[in-house]
Design a protein around this motif. Structure first.
Motif, short mmCIF file in Angstrom:
data_model
loop_
_atom_site.label_atom_id
_atom_site.label_comp_id
_atom_site.label_asym_id
_atom_site.label_seq_id
_atom_site.Cartn_x
_atom_site.Cartn_y
_atom_site.Cartn_z
N MET A 42 0.82 -1.21 0.00
CA MET A 42 0.00 0.00 0.00
C MET A 42 0.86 1.26 0.00
SD MET A 42 -3.02 -1.17 2.65
CE MET A 42 -3.95 0.37 2.49
N GLY A 43 2.08 1.15 -0.48
CA GLY A 43 2.93 2.31 -0.64
C GLY A 43 3.46 2.90 0.64
N GLY A 44 3.32 2.19 1.76
CA GLY A 44 3.76 2.70 3.04
C GLY A 44 2.83 3.72 3.65
N ALA A 45 1.64 3.87 3.08
CA ALA A 45 0.63 4.79 3.64
C ALA A 45 -0.15 4.04 4.71
CB ALA A 45 -0.29 5.30 2.54
N TYR A 46 0.45 3.90 5.90
CA TYR A 46 -0.05 2.95 6.88
C TYR A 46 -0.14 3.52 8.29
CZ TYR A 46 -0.99 -2.06 7.70
OH TYR A 46 -1.59 -3.27 7.97
N THR A 47 0.20 4.78 8.46
CA THR A 47 0.25 5.35 9.81
C THR A 47 -1.12 5.33 10.49
OG1 THR A 47 2.02 6.81 9.07
CG2 THR A 47 0.94 7.38 11.13
N ALA A 48 -2.18 5.58 9.73
CA ALA A 48 -3.53 5.58 10.29
C ALA A 48 -4.22 4.23 10.15
CB ALA A 48 -4.37 6.65 9.60
N VAL A 49 -3.67 3.34 9.33
CA VAL A 49 -4.30 2.04 9.05
C VAL A 49 -3.90 1.00 10.08
CG1 VAL A 49 -4.55 0.17 7.37
CG2 VAL A 49 -4.40 2.54 6.58
N TYR A 255 1.60 4.00 -3.97
CA TYR A 255 2.48 4.92 -4.68
C TYR A 255 3.24 5.74 -3.64
CZ TYR A 255 4.12 8.68 -7.69
OH TYR A 255 4.92 9.58 -8.36
N THR A 256 4.54 5.88 -3.83
CA THR A 256 5.35 6.66 -2.90
C THR A 256 6.36 7.50 -3.66
OG1 THR A 256 6.93 6.56 -1.08
CG2 THR A 256 6.91 4.69 -2.59
N ASP A 264 9.71 4.68 -10.23
CA ASP A 264 8.49 5.45 -10.47
C ASP A 264 7.53 5.43 -9.29
OD1 ASP A 264 7.51 2.88 -10.55
OD2 ASP A 264 7.07 2.89 -12.70
N GLY A 265 7.88 4.73 -8.20
CA GLY A 265 7.12 4.81 -6.96
C GLY A 265 5.95 3.88 -6.82
N LEU A 266 5.67 3.06 -7.81
CA LEU A 266 4.51 2.17 -7.75
C LEU A 266 4.82 0.92 -6.92
CD1 LEU A 266 3.24 2.36 -11.45
CD2 LEU A 266 2.28 3.49 -9.44
N THR A 267 3.84 0.45 -6.18
CA THR A 267 3.94 -0.80 -5.43
C THR A 267 2.65 -1.59 -5.63
OG1 THR A 267 3.01 0.18 -3.42
CG2 THR A 267 5.41 0.25 -3.67
N ALA A 268 2.71 -2.87 -5.38
CA ALA A 268 1.52 -3.71 -5.54
C ALA A 268 1.67 -4.96 -4.69
CB ALA A 268 1.32 -4.10 -7.01
N GLY A 269 0.55 -5.63 -4.46
CA GLY A 269 0.62 -6.86 -3.68
C GLY A 269 -0.73 -7.51 -3.51
N VAL A 270 -0.70 -8.67 -2.89
CA VAL A 270 -1.92 -9.44 -2.63
C VAL A 270 -1.83 -10.01 -1.22
CG1 VAL A 270 -2.32 -10.04 -5.05
CG2 VAL A 270 -0.94 -11.55 -3.60
#
Length: 305
Positions: A42-49, A255-256, A264-270
């Motif tokens: 999730m691109g490291g956008a996890y502080t609130a998650v 994206y980061t 290019d900052g893209l990330t993905a996963g399952v």
């Protein structure tokens, strides 16, 4: 208004921290490599998650939202044959929730060469390097929708025959103004630098603030955003998205701008969720440095009264 006051007080505390805008660089960059394949995808956008054992990395306030004892292990197949492993344990108690974690990165078979004029580059042998961080943390939901947390971190670094140690701390808060909306903030690696021989190097102290929204009746769509300021670096943004199908299978994108000069900052996963086990994978391309892969396994042990 109480949740708003908590997050406002945390933000107002920031000017008391040492400035980040000085020129230079930091040591122990392994502390900046994200932990947990879900978060990384999730691109490291996890502080609130975050609400699991990886709170020990992203935001210790997430420990206050842990509902079952759990252990998470991650293996990171990183660039240049660097091996990184992360282990975190979180367990609730009637008096708040505790967590411990270990983060170990090793590099083997580094060539040791000469610098003598006329013989520069002659291989004399090989050596290795190892960076380690051990955390113990505590988090608690102090009011309905407001969690706080803190941890202490002991760091050890060794390369060839030399090494050093440091002690730092993380502090965090999460506020849930509404059932579908969470705000989080954390300060990471606040403490001393690390000293090699006679030189002390600063650590990658950082501040993160983020928000997350959950959509649809079952809250199975998550959108998240983080703002991240690491010492000496420019402010950068992380975005994340997750869609969970039938409560068991998740697709993630992120994206980061953290590595904007390299990729290019893209990330993905399952991710796949079973009754007691989560299996997650993240794919992170790093441009000219190649692709990296994270695999993590989380085991939940049930509620602790």
């Amino acid at each position: 208004m109480r949740p708003a006051k908590f997050i406002l007080s945390f933000l107002l505390f920031l000017p008391a921290l040492p400035a980040w805008a000085e020129p230079g660089s930091t040591s122990l960059e392994f502390l900046r490599i994200g932990q947990g394949a879900r978060a990384v995808a999730m691109g490291g956008a996890y502080t609130a998650v975050v609400d699991d054992a990886t709170s020990m990395y992203w935001n210790p306030a997430g420990l206050g939202r842990v509902r079952t004892a759990q252990v998470t292990f991650q293996n990171n197949q990183y660039i240049a044959d660097i091996d990184q492993n992360y282990l975190a344990l979180a367990f609730p108690t009637p008096y708040g929730n505790w967590g411990i974690s270990a983060n170990v990165m090793t590099i083997e078979d580094i060539e040791r060469t000469t610098l003598t004029s006329g013989q520069a580059g002659q291989v004399l042998g090989f050596f290795g390097a190892r960076d380690m961080a051990f955390d113990i943390g505590y988090g608690r939901e102090i009011t309905n929708g407001v969690s706080v947390g803190a941890l202490g971190r002991f760091i050890s670094s060794r390369i060839y025959e030399h090494g050093g140690t440091a002690v730092t701390g993380d502090f965090g808060i999460q506020v849930r103004p509404m059932d579908f909306w969470t705000i989080g903030a954390s300060v990471k690696n606040y403490g001393s630098g690390i000293k090699y021989l006679t030189v002390e190097e600063p650590l990658p102290r950082s501040f993160r603030v983020g928000t997350a929204l959950k959509f649809l009746p079952e809250r199975n769509v998550v959108l998240s955003l983080d703002l991240n300021k690491v010492r000496y670096d420019d402010l950068f943004i992380n975005f994340g998205a997750e869609y969970t199908l039938l409560r068991h299978f998740s697709l993630r994108l992120g994206y980061t701008l953290e590595n904007k000069d390299a990729d290019d900052g893209l990330t993905a996963g399952v991710g796949v969720r079973f009754k007691m086990v989560d299996v997650d994978y993240a794919f992170v391309p790093l441009g000219v440095f190649g692709d990296t892969h994270r695999f993590s396994l989380t085991i939940r042990f049930g509620d602790i009264p």
